[in-house]
Design an enzyme around this catalytic site. Structure first.
Site, PDB file in Angstrom:
ATOM      1  CB  SER A 113      -0.931   0.010   1.215  1.00  9.58           C
ATOM      2  OG  SER A 113      -0.197   0.206   2.398  1.00  9.58           O
ATOM      3  CB  CYS A 114       1.864   3.818  -1.842  1.00  9.99           C
ATOM      4  SG  CYS A 114       0.983   3.800  -3.400  1.00  9.99           S
ATOM      5  NE  ARG A 115       0.129  11.090  -1.375  1.00 12.24           N
ATOM      6  CZ  ARG A 115      -0.208  11.679  -2.519  1.00 12.24           C
ATOM      7  NH1 ARG A 115      -1.455  11.981  -2.756  1.00 12.24           N
ATOM      8  NH2 ARG A 115       0.707  11.977  -3.410  1.00 12.24           N
ATOM      9  N   GLY A 132      -1.640   4.306  -4.717  1.00 13.56           N
ATOM     10  CA  GLY A 132      -1.485   3.066  -5.471  1.00 13.56           C
ATOM     11  C   GLY A 132      -0.435   3.127  -6.563  1.00 13.56           C
ATOM     12  CB  ILE A 140      -3.645   5.022   2.453  1.00 16.22           C
ATOM     13  CG1 ILE A 140      -2.561   4.002   2.826  1.00 16.22           C
ATOM     14  CG2 ILE A 140      -4.293   5.580   3.706  1.00 16.22           C
ATOM     15  CD1 ILE A 140      -3.026   2.814   3.631  1.00 16.22           C
TER      16      ILE A 140
END
Length: 143
Positions: free
Chosen positions: A102-104, A106, A131
């Site tokens: 996961s990141c901010r 995608g 996220i």
């Protein structure tokens, strides 16, 4: 078609509006065109929750420390994208389990999924929308 071209040539403003419409349309369609060429598999929030609950998936958060501290998925391991190469040994014990990156939004996760796939991890997925999608689905974050 010929009349349309004449219409565009009559006034430079018409040409500018047409160009803006074409560029805006391209920007709207780009994510759909780009999706098949991404480096890894993506899953939505619902599929991620199922993997976490049913198959004990490992969540890796590749955001920076400040973003991670602001809120992350429960039990997520924080490995910033820049440190992935040097911290890869920490993930070796999880090769048999599914991994969700996961990141901010995608975007960074897709690159990490490709890197982990090349390192021998078989089930690696990027959280589609990151996220931001997790929050939009009203899923909890831990601070």
């Amino acid at each position: 078609m010929e009349q349309f071209l004449i219409f565009l040539q009559k006034n430079p403003f018409n040409l500018m509006l047409f160009g803006t419409a074409v560029i805006t349309g391209g920007m709207l369609i780009w994510p759909l065109i780009n999706r098949p060429f991404r480096q890894g598999k993506e899953i939505g929030v619902a599929e991620a929750v199922q993997l976490i609950n049913r198959r004990d998936a490992v969540v890796i958060d590749v955001r920076d420390s400040g973003e991670y501290a602001a809120g992350h998925i429960a039990n997520a391991r924080h490995i910033p994208e820049a440190q992935l190469g040097e911290r890869l040994k920490e993930l070796e014990k999880f090769k048999s389990r599914p991994i969700i990156v996961s990141c901010r939004t995608g975007n960074r996760a897709a690159g990490v999924v490709g890197a982990l796939g090349k390192s021998g991890f078989s089930e690696v997925f990027a959280l589609r929308g990151g996220i931001a999608a997790w929050q939009q689905a009203s899923m909890p974050l831990v601070k």
